[in-house]
Scaffold this motif. Structure first.
Motif, PDB file in Angstrom:
ATOM      1  N   THR A   1      10.788  33.485  19.492  1.00 40.92           N
ATOM      2  CA  THR A   1      10.274  34.496  20.418  1.00 40.92           C
ATOM      3  C   THR A   1      11.295  35.600  20.634  1.00 40.92           C
ATOM      4  OG1 THR A   1       8.969  32.799  21.533  1.00 40.92           O
ATOM      5  CG2 THR A   1       9.327  34.858  22.724  1.00 40.92           C
ATOM      6  N   LEU A   2      12.564  35.238  20.744  1.00 39.86           N
ATOM      7  CA  LEU A   2      13.621  36.240  20.916  1.00 39.86           C
ATOM      8  C   LEU A   2      13.717  37.150  19.691  1.00 39.86           C
ATOM      9  CD1 LEU A   2      16.018  37.371  22.522  1.00 39.86           C
ATOM     10  CD2 LEU A   2      17.456  35.614  21.441  1.00 39.86           C
ATOM     11  N   LEU A   3      13.635  36.568  18.490  1.00 37.65           N
ATOM     12  CA  LEU A   3      13.686  37.378  17.266  1.00 37.65           C
ATOM     13  C   LEU A   3      12.514  38.349  17.218  1.00 37.65           C
ATOM     14  CD1 LEU A   3      14.601  34.648  14.586  1.00 37.65           C
ATOM     15  CD2 LEU A   3      16.148  36.140  15.862  1.00 37.65           C
ATOM     16  N   LEU A   4      11.330  37.844  17.515  1.00 40.41           N
ATOM     17  CA  LEU A   4      10.158  38.713  17.510  1.00 40.41           C
ATOM     18  C   LEU A   4      10.241  39.763  18.610  1.00 40.41           C
ATOM     19  CD1 LEU A   4       7.493  35.981  16.798  1.00 40.41           C
ATOM     20  CD2 LEU A   4       7.963  37.933  15.333  1.00 40.41           C
TER      21      LEU A   4
ATOM     22  N   ILE B   1      19.732  44.694   4.451  1.00 48.18           N
ATOM     23  CA  ILE B   1      20.835  44.141   3.651  1.00 48.18           C
ATOM     24  C   ILE B   1      21.885  43.504   4.560  1.00 48.18           C
ATOM     25  CG2 ILE B   1      22.749  44.774   2.119  1.00 48.18           C
ATOM     26  CD1 ILE B   1      20.842  46.924   0.924  1.00 48.18           C
ATOM     27  N   ASP B   2      22.200  44.173   5.673  1.00 47.09           N
ATOM     28  CA  ASP B   2      23.203  43.616   6.576  1.00 47.09           C
ATOM     29  C   ASP B   2      22.721  42.303   7.188  1.00 47.09           C
ATOM     30  OD1 ASP B   2      25.871  44.175   7.917  1.00 47.09           O
ATOM     31  OD2 ASP B   2      24.595  43.790   9.658  1.00 47.09           O
ATOM     32  N   LEU B   3      21.415  42.167   7.396  1.00 48.42           N
ATOM     33  CA  LEU B   3      20.881  40.916   7.935  1.00 48.42           C
ATOM     34  C   LEU B   3      21.150  39.761   6.979  1.00 48.42           C
ATOM     35  CD1 LEU B   3      19.272  39.503  10.165  1.00 48.42           C
ATOM     36  CD2 LEU B   3      17.174  40.149   8.960  1.00 48.42           C
ATOM     37  N   PHE B   4      21.083  40.029   5.684  1.00 50.49           N
ATOM     38  CA  PHE B   4      21.404  38.989   4.689  1.00 50.49           C
ATOM     39  C   PHE B   4      22.847  38.509   4.859  1.00 50.49           C
ATOM     40  CE2 PHE B   4      23.501  38.210   0.577  1.00 50.49           C
ATOM     41  CZ  PHE B   4      22.820  37.074   0.168  1.00 50.49           C
ATOM     42  N   PHE B   5      23.783  39.456   4.978  1.00 51.16           N
ATOM     43  CA  PHE B   5      25.184  39.065   5.123  1.00 51.16           C
ATOM     44  C   PHE B   5      25.449  38.432   6.488  1.00 51.16           C
ATOM     45  CE2 PHE B   5      25.467  42.365   1.795  1.00 51.16           C
ATOM     46  CZ  PHE B   5      26.123  41.620   0.818  1.00 51.16           C
ATOM     47  N   ALA B   6      24.762  38.930   7.522  1.00 51.99           N
ATOM     48  CA  ALA B   6      24.937  38.335   8.847  1.00 51.99           C
ATOM     49  C   ALA B   6      24.464  36.883   8.866  1.00 51.99           C
ATOM     50  CB  ALA B   6      24.167  39.150   9.890  1.00 51.99           C
ATOM     51  N   SER B   7      23.453  36.569   8.059  1.00 49.23           N
ATOM     52  CA  SER B   7      22.906  35.207   8.029  1.00 49.23           C
ATOM     53  C   SER B   7      23.851  34.219   7.359  1.00 49.23           C
ATOM     54  CB  SER B   7      21.562  35.205   7.291  1.00 49.23           C
ATOM     55  OG  SER B   7      20.640  36.079   7.920  1.00 49.23           O
TER      56      SER B   7
ATOM     57  N   ALA C   1      27.153  34.346   7.894  1.00 52.01           N
ATOM     58  CA  ALA C   1      28.380  34.285   8.692  1.00 52.01           C
ATOM     59  C   ALA C   1      28.155  33.498   9.967  1.00 52.01           C
ATOM     60  CB  ALA C   1      28.839  35.709   9.026  1.00 52.01           C
ATOM     61  N   LEU C   2      27.222  32.530   9.917  1.00 55.24           N
ATOM     62  CA  LEU C   2      26.836  31.793  11.124  1.00 55.24           C
ATOM     63  C   LEU C   2      27.530  30.429  11.172  1.00 55.24           C
ATOM     64  CD1 LEU C   2      23.001  32.548  11.026  1.00 55.24           C
ATOM     65  CD2 LEU C   2      24.766  33.743  12.324  1.00 55.24           C
ATOM     66  N   PRO C   3      27.911  30.001  12.351  1.00 56.69           N
ATOM     67  CA  PRO C   3      28.523  28.673  12.479  1.00 56.69           C
ATOM     68  C   PRO C   3      27.482  27.564  12.332  1.00 56.69           C
ATOM     69  CG  PRO C   3      28.223  29.663  14.642  1.00 56.69           C
ATOM     70  CD  PRO C   3      27.832  30.711  13.639  1.00 56.69           C
ATOM     71  N   ALA C   4      27.938  26.396  11.851  1.00 56.52           N
ATOM     72  CA  ALA C   4      27.035  25.252  11.723  1.00 56.52           C
ATOM     73  C   ALA C   4      26.703  24.704  13.110  1.00 56.52           C
ATOM     74  CB  ALA C   4      27.681  24.173  10.866  1.00 56.52           C
ATOM     75  N   ALA C   5      25.509  24.108  13.229  1.00 53.66           N
ATOM     76  CA  ALA C   5      25.090  23.544  14.511  1.00 53.66           C
ATOM     77  C   ALA C   5      24.616  22.113  14.287  1.00 53.66           C
ATOM     78  CB  ALA C   5      23.981  24.375  15.134  1.00 53.66           C
TER      79      ALA C   5
ATOM     80  N   VAL D   1      28.351  36.005  17.008  1.00 52.54           N
ATOM     81  CA  VAL D   1      27.866  36.392  15.681  1.00 52.54           C
ATOM     82  C   VAL D   1      26.338  36.491  15.649  1.00 52.54           C
ATOM     83  CG1 VAL D   1      29.859  35.500  14.426  1.00 52.54           C
ATOM     84  CG2 VAL D   1      27.944  33.972  14.928  1.00 52.54           C
ATOM     85  N   HIS D   2      25.663  35.802  16.570  1.00 53.69           N
ATOM     86  CA  HIS D   2      24.199  35.887  16.593  1.00 53.69           C
ATOM     87  C   HIS D   2      23.722  37.267  17.066  1.00 53.69           C
ATOM     88  CE1 HIS D   2      24.069  31.221  16.980  1.00 53.69           C
ATOM     89  NE2 HIS D   2      24.041  31.595  15.722  1.00 53.69           N
ATOM     90  N   TRP D   3      24.562  37.972  17.814  1.00 56.64           N
ATOM     91  CA  TRP D   3      24.176  39.303  18.272  1.00 56.64           C
ATOM     92  C   TRP D   3      24.065  40.282  17.106  1.00 56.64           C
ATOM     93  CZ3 TRP D   3      22.383  40.776  22.920  1.00 56.64           C
ATOM     94  CH2 TRP D   3      22.490  39.838  23.964  1.00 56.64           C
ATOM     95  N   ARG D   4      24.821  40.031  16.055  1.00 57.19           N
ATOM     96  CA  ARG D   4      24.685  40.882  14.859  1.00 57.19           C
ATOM     97  C   ARG D   4      23.299  40.717  14.238  1.00 57.19           C
ATOM     98  NH1 ARG D   4      28.470  40.276   9.434  1.00 57.19           N
ATOM     99  NH2 ARG D   4      27.358  41.779   8.101  1.00 57.19           N
TER     100      ARG D   4
END
Length: 657
Positions: free
Chosen positions: A296-299, A338-344, A346-350, A364-367
């Motif tokens: 919901t936040l993404l949308l 394209i930046d969304l691809f690189f941002a994806s 650079a995310l920490p494991a959960a 990093v999620h704010w990017r």
């Protein structure tokens, strides 16, 4: 009968409201009931689709034979299939009948469809839900041509960008609200087995079904206030064969090259948007390690971005149809995709699915959120001018069928999007890889469209110039004719005079250009694509001079605007050179109104010849220069004299050079 408001009525409305803001439309009956009707329809679509998708993604065990990894793409494909099958028929219906009456019929149909959907939710019956998805697609297929044909019939030309911006904003805000409501409703009681009813149906399914019915009922009430919108072609005979009529509609749209390529441009946006929107559930679950609330936040970020971009279009375009925003939009979409691809990556494991609070608590999620917002914002810059361009350049009697052709193309592109995503997923490509592929394809498609229609790119260059290097003030710009032939005459101060005029004109202009500039590498490329007319003095090339006059006459006969700088050269001292007789030669071949104009403030700018004049710089200028384009009253061709035009242009310019 066209019930669009006259210019006098529009001026009276602006005077009455005190401003010409697009938001003033929300207080007027010709727009507000229609706006809320389409708003509620878009909201209901998304309450249903998001609720359905959420249930089968996160509660797959309740639905037999459903693959949660591909179901989002399947739902999208089912929803848009009716656009392929029935758009041609719906376009004819919208052209033949009163659009207000059709709107009420469509909203009544929506109530019946949502009763089917509610039964599907309550029974956890995937076939019923797939049927409801298809029928909601039928609902949207019929309503689409009504919506985009209604607006130009009720709004004036300078309200089209604002009206379309409001509709686009409203649609995506409705998507956002529908997404939130559908996601929340679907999650009610989902993890609490004790909360399920005796039939095994959790409360969320009951809430979803009831919510869809209630929204449909409210939408039907809103539609009853939509004012009559008369048919523009009541004698039209409907061809009920969807295949032959689809082909006919596509040929009809193809008749205007710019309109047809604009349709392709909008369809490509739907390809991009459908790819991203349908991927959000798997993106959240498999890449971001987040729960359904983060979807919901993404949308929300996506919807707010396109809504904000849509509303900004009116300000950026000064209430005109500014197609220069389209290339700006496509550039931004690719950059942030394209930046969304690189941002994806650079995310920490959960170790568990993150809640909204945990998700936003990681920097990093704010990017990711910023990329989605900005990608969507540039999508708003891209789509609103294209919709307004199609509405303004389509024949009123065929406008709904042109929109139907657009819906057909949209649906084909969205089906292609679903097939591409499903194919890439089957090949092992993750959601970030799908995003990257889409962003790179966007570059290729944009370059292809702008190569075919350089008008978009030229307007972009002109728009960037006058919004970065210059700050332009317009005086009586409404005197430039919105249609019909005319000759524009202007003083010649700098190398960018034509670009400034091009940026401020409401329609394309054929410039009469010195043959040497026409052959220069950069400006020559630009003006060749703008269909400029090269001209040379009689002593240099009499044949080219005669050909230029003939080309001007032909352009005027075809209803085009041409612009000539009667001085024949750029000023070297800031003063106007004597006007030559080119204008009268053009009028002798093809009479047309002459519109005098004057540029003030360009002398001394970086593109003028001030530096070569040996004079002191008259003013100190920073990065941007203030300039004015003043437009005089049109002059009848019989009253035009060279001396009279020079006096008028000189008076318009005044003392400021």
């Amino acid at each position: 009968m066209n019930d669009r408001p006259t210019p006098a009525a529009q001026a009276a409305r602006v005077e009455e409201t005190g401003h010409g803001s697009q938001f003033a439309l929300l207080r007027q009956r010709r727009f507000a009931p229609f706006f809320w009707t389409q708003f509620l329809g878009a909201m209901n679509d998304n309450v249903f689709k998001i609720g359905f998708t959420s249930l089968v993604t996160y509660q797959a065990s309740r639905f037999s034979g459903v693959d949660p990894k591909t179901v989002a793409f399947l739902i999208s494909a089912i929803f848009i299939a009716p656009f392929v099958l029935f758009s041609a028929t719906s376009g004819q219906i919208a052209d033949k009948y009163d659009k207000a009456v059709l709107t009420r019929w469509v909203k009544t149909f929506e109530i019946a469809v949502m009763l089917v959907g509610a039964a599907g939710f309550w029974m956890h019956g995937a076939p019923l839900l797939y049927l409801c998805t298809f029928l909601m697609g039928v609902h949207s297929t019929v309503f689409g041509p009504i919506k985009y044909a209604y607006l130009p019939q009720k709004l004036a030309n300078d309200e089209l960008v604002g009206g379309n911006g409001l509709v686009e904003m409203g649609t995506f805000v409705a998507i956002l609200i529908g997404t939130i409501m559908g996601g929340i409703a679907a999650g009610i009681g989902a993890s609490d087995a004790a909360a399920s009813t005796a039939t095994g149906t959790p409360p969320g399914a009951w809430w979803l079904g009831g919510l869809c019915i209630v929204i449909a009922l409210i939408g039907r009430v809103a539609s009853s206030f939509v004012p009559p919108c008369a048919s523009l072609q009541p004698a039209l005979r409907i061809n009920w064969n969807p295949f032959s009529e689809t082909w006919r509609n596509l040929r009809l749209a193809h008749g205007n090259r710019t309109v047809f390529l604009s349709l392709l441009g909008i369809s490509w946006l739907w390809f991009v948007g459908a790819t991203f929107l349908a991927s959000f559930f798997n993106f959240a679950k498999d890449v971001l390690w987040a729960d359904p609330d983060v979807v919901t936040l993404l949308l929300a970020m996506f919807s707010l971005g396109i809504g904000f971009g849509s509303l900004m279009c009116e300000k950026l375009s000064r209430r005109r149809i500014e197609i220069g925003l389209v290339p700006l939009g496509s550039i931004g979409m690719s950059v942030f995709g394209i930046d969304l691809f690189f941002a994806s990556h650079a995310l920490p494991a959960a170790s568990h699915l993150l809640s909204v609070g945990e998700f936003v608590g990681t920097l990093v999620h704010w990017r990711v959120l910023a990329d989605l917002f900005l990608l969507a914002m540039f999508g708003g810059f891209y789509s609103v001018p294209l919709y307004a361009l199609i509405q303004s350049r389509s024949a009123p009697s065929h406008r709904a069928r042109i929109i139907a052709a657009n819906n057909i193309l949209n649906s084909l592109f969205m089906i292609a999007s679903a097939l591409m995503a499903m194919g890439l997923s089957a090949a092992g490509v993750g959601v970030p890889g799908i995003f990257l592929t889409t962003a790179l394809l966007n570059i290729v498609v944009a370059a292809y469209i702008y190569a075919l229609v350089p008008e978009f790119l030229l307007r972009f260059v002109a728009w960037v110039l006058v919004h970065t290097v210059y700050r332009v003030r317009l005086v009586n710009a409404g005197r430039i004719p919105a249609d019909g032939p005319a000759v524009l005459v202007c003083n010649h101060v700098s190398f960018v005079d034509a670009v400034v005029i091009m940026a401020e004109s409401p329609r394309p202009i054929r410039f009469v250009m010195d043959h040497q500039i026409f052959r220069s590498p950069l400006l020559g490329w630009m003006f060749r694509h703008a269909k400029a007319i090269p001209i040379a003095p009689a002593h240099e090339n009499p044949a080219l001079l005669a050909a230029a006059y003939d080309a001007c006459a032909t352009a005027l006969a075809e209803g085009e605007l041409i612009c000539i700088f009667p001085e024949g050269k750029i000023t070297r001292d800031g003063e106007m050179n004597p006007f030559r007789h080119g204008v009268t030669e053009i009028l002798r071949r093809q009479p047309a109104p002459v519109v005098p104009m004057a540029l003030r403030g360009l002398w001394g700018s970086m593109f003028s010849r001030h530096a070569a004049s040996g004079q002191e710089r008259p003013t100190r200028r920073g990065l941007t220069s203030r300039l004015t384009l003043a437009v005089g009253e049109p002059v009848a061709p019989a009253d035009v004299t060279v001396e009279g035009l020079q006096r008028t242009v000189s008076d318009l310019r005044g003392a400021r050079r």
